[in-house]
Design a protein around this motif. Structure first.
Motif, short mmCIF file in Angstrom:
data_model
loop_
_atom_site.label_atom_id
_atom_site.label_comp_id
_atom_site.label_asym_id
_atom_site.label_seq_id
_atom_site.Cartn_x
_atom_site.Cartn_y
_atom_site.Cartn_z
N GLY A 169 -125.06 -52.77 20.69
CA GLY A 169 -125.36 -52.98 19.20
C GLY A 169 -125.71 -54.21 18.65
O GLY A 169 -126.51 -54.72 17.95
N VAL A 170 -124.60 -55.35 18.95
CA VAL A 170 -124.70 -56.69 18.43
C VAL A 170 -125.90 -57.47 19.42
O VAL A 170 -126.56 -58.26 18.51
N GLY A 171 -126.05 -57.08 20.56
CA GLY A 171 -127.07 -57.76 21.23
C GLY A 171 -128.35 -57.38 20.62
O GLY A 171 -129.23 -58.19 20.70
N TRP A 209 -130.26 -44.59 22.24
CA TRP A 209 -129.78 -43.28 22.96
C TRP A 209 -128.37 -43.53 23.70
O TRP A 209 -127.43 -42.54 23.39
N SER A 210 -128.17 -44.58 24.17
CA SER A 210 -126.91 -44.79 24.68
C SER A 210 -125.78 -45.12 23.69
O SER A 210 -124.88 -44.57 23.99
N GLN A 211 -126.25 -45.56 22.39
CA GLN A 211 -125.25 -45.82 21.36
C GLN A 211 -124.78 -44.26 20.82
O GLN A 211 -123.82 -43.94 20.48
N ARG A 242 -123.09 -44.63 16.38
CA ARG A 242 -124.18 -43.56 16.19
C ARG A 242 -125.35 -43.82 15.15
O ARG A 242 -126.42 -43.58 15.17
N ALA A 243 -124.93 -44.33 14.08
CA ALA A 243 -126.01 -44.92 13.15
C ALA A 243 -126.96 -45.60 13.26
O ALA A 243 -128.19 -45.46 13.36
N GLN A 244 -126.51 -46.89 14.12
CA GLN A 244 -127.31 -47.86 14.53
C GLN A 244 -128.21 -47.26 15.60
O GLN A 244 -129.39 -47.53 15.89
N GLY A 245 -127.57 -46.34 16.58
CA GLY A 245 -128.41 -45.82 17.58
C GLY A 245 -129.56 -44.94 17.14
O GLY A 245 -130.46 -44.92 17.60
#
Length: 126
Positions: A76-78, A57-59, A8-11
């Motif tokens: 996220g990693v990609g 948004w997906s994250q 959620r944070a990275q998203g």
């Protein structure tokens, strides 16, 4: 580190950054620099912005299931690997402003967060 929190944070980060470049391109360019062939490159900035918003948004919408968290981790990693690699190649080459080096550090931070969340998840499963 909680993988749901990382997702959620990275998203949120990717969504906000993507929206910034998409909605306020001139402001974005003041910090990161205008593209060399600005008018020909605006489409590329907008494309990457849209992809960041989609991934983010997906994250943000990730469900707390192992399958969904695995998908959020892959996104996220990609995303972080791609953006970090671009920054690390083009900052030293002088193709983009040095302010992109800060983005490389942030993206490396997301990679560490995902690595730590995966290590904790594996440890808890034992």
């Amino acid at each position: 580190m909680n993988p749901m929190l990382v997702a959620r944070a990275q998203g949120a980060f990717n969504t906000v950054c993507g929206a910034w470049a998409l909605l306020r391109l001139r402001s974005f360019e003041r910090y990161f620099g205008p593209q060399r062939l600005r008018q020909e490159q605006d489409w590329l900035v907008r494309t990457v912005s849209g992809l960041l918003i989609s991934c983010g948004w997906s994250q943000i919408r990730t469900l707390p299931t192992p399958e969904c968290l695995a998908q959020a981790r892959r996104l996220g990693v990609g995303t972080a690997l791609t953006l970090c690699a671009i920054d690390l190649v083009y900052v030293p080459a002088g193709k983009v402003r040095r302010s992109h080096a800060l983005d490389a550090v942030i993206e490396a931070g997301w990679l560490v967060a995902w690595w730590r969340s995966d290590a904790i998840t594996r440890w808890a499963a034992q």
